[in-house]
Design an enzyme around this catalytic site. Structure first.
Site, PDB file in Angstrom:
ATOM      1  N   LYS A  60      -5.253  -6.834   7.017  1.00  0.00           N
ATOM      2  CA  LYS A  60      -6.421  -5.995   6.739  1.00  0.00           C
ATOM      3  C   LYS A  60      -7.675  -6.618   7.361  1.00  0.00           C
ATOM      4  CE  LYS A  60      -9.247  -6.353   3.526  1.00  0.00           C
ATOM      5  NZ  LYS A  60      -9.983  -6.564   2.266  1.00  0.00           N
ATOM      6  N   ASP A  68      -7.982  -1.056   2.827  1.00  0.00           N
ATOM      7  CA  ASP A  68      -8.389  -1.775   1.624  1.00  0.00           C
ATOM      8  C   ASP A  68      -8.067  -0.907   0.411  1.00  0.00           C
ATOM      9  OD1 ASP A  68     -10.293   0.218   1.617  1.00  0.00           O
ATOM     10  OD2 ASP A  68     -12.019  -1.132   1.556  1.00  0.00           O
TER      11      ASP A  68
END
Length: 213
Positions: free
Chosen positions: A122, A140
């Site tokens: 991420k 996220d």
């Protein structure tokens, strides 16, 4: 009954209408500083990170300075954010890797980024997209939640599957902006608790409302 298939063009256009100025809300002055800010933002709000980074970046503006930092000094500067001890150790170790392996420069491939201490997929996607302008979608908690609610992903999909599905459904040139649009929508309208459903253009096809009854 035919399975509902989301209209990705409509979703993107409506998100862009709601949040035309969607952007990265972390403050930074270089790709190194972006990398540090992204690492610090794990399980902490961008607002909280932006409160500690000015003093942190003044003391340690680049990888060379951060690599020489005393961990207790870094902890002191970021102690108001969650997991600050672990984050201080990771930021220093990551900086040492940059100095030793990349002449102080943040690499620009997923493979290299995810080998850095404290940098997961991420975070790497944020660095690639925001720092290097390479199309990517960082998933996220906001992106994950919204994607499931809008049927862009399945209820049991993990972040990797959500990322893959979003990349498949949206044109590559829209990935980076889509990431910010989904975050803004999840942060400011489609919150985990008490979402503003009365203002939402997607209420007709929303998994949250359907399950709520």
């Amino acid at each position: 009954m035919a399975r509902y298939k989301p209209d990705c063009g409509y979703i993107y256009d409506q998100l862009d209408r709601l949040f035309p100025q969607a952007h990265c809300e972390l403050d930074y002055g270089s790709i190194f500083q972006l990398t540090v800010a992204v690492m610090l933002s794990a399980q902490t709000t961008d607002v909280s990170v932006n409160k500690v980074t000015p003093a942190l970046f003044e003391a340690y503006p680049d990888a060379f300075r951060m690599a020489q930092a005393n961990q207790k000094d870094v902890e002191h500067l970021i102690r108001s954010i969650g997991l600050y001890r672990n984050k201080a150790a990771n930021v220093i170790a990551m900086s040492r890797q940059l100095v030793e392996e990349y002449e102080g420069k943040v690499p620009e491939t997923m493979e290299q980024l995810t080998k850095l201490r404290g940098v997961g997929r991420k975070s790497a996607n944020v660095i690639l997209s925001e720092g290097y302008k390479i199309p990517a979608i960082a998933v996220d908690t906001h992106v994950h939640r919204v994607s499931i609610r809008l049927y862009l992903a399945g209820e049991n999909d993990d972040v990797s599957r959500v990322e893959a599905k979003l990349m498949k459904q949206f044109p590559r040139e829209r990935w980076s902006k889509l990431h910010h649009l989904l975050i803004f929508f999840g942060r400011y309208m489609c919150a985990a608790r008490n979402p503003q459903c009365e203002k939402c253009p997607f209420s007709e096809h929303c998994r949250y409302l359907k399950q709520k009854g």
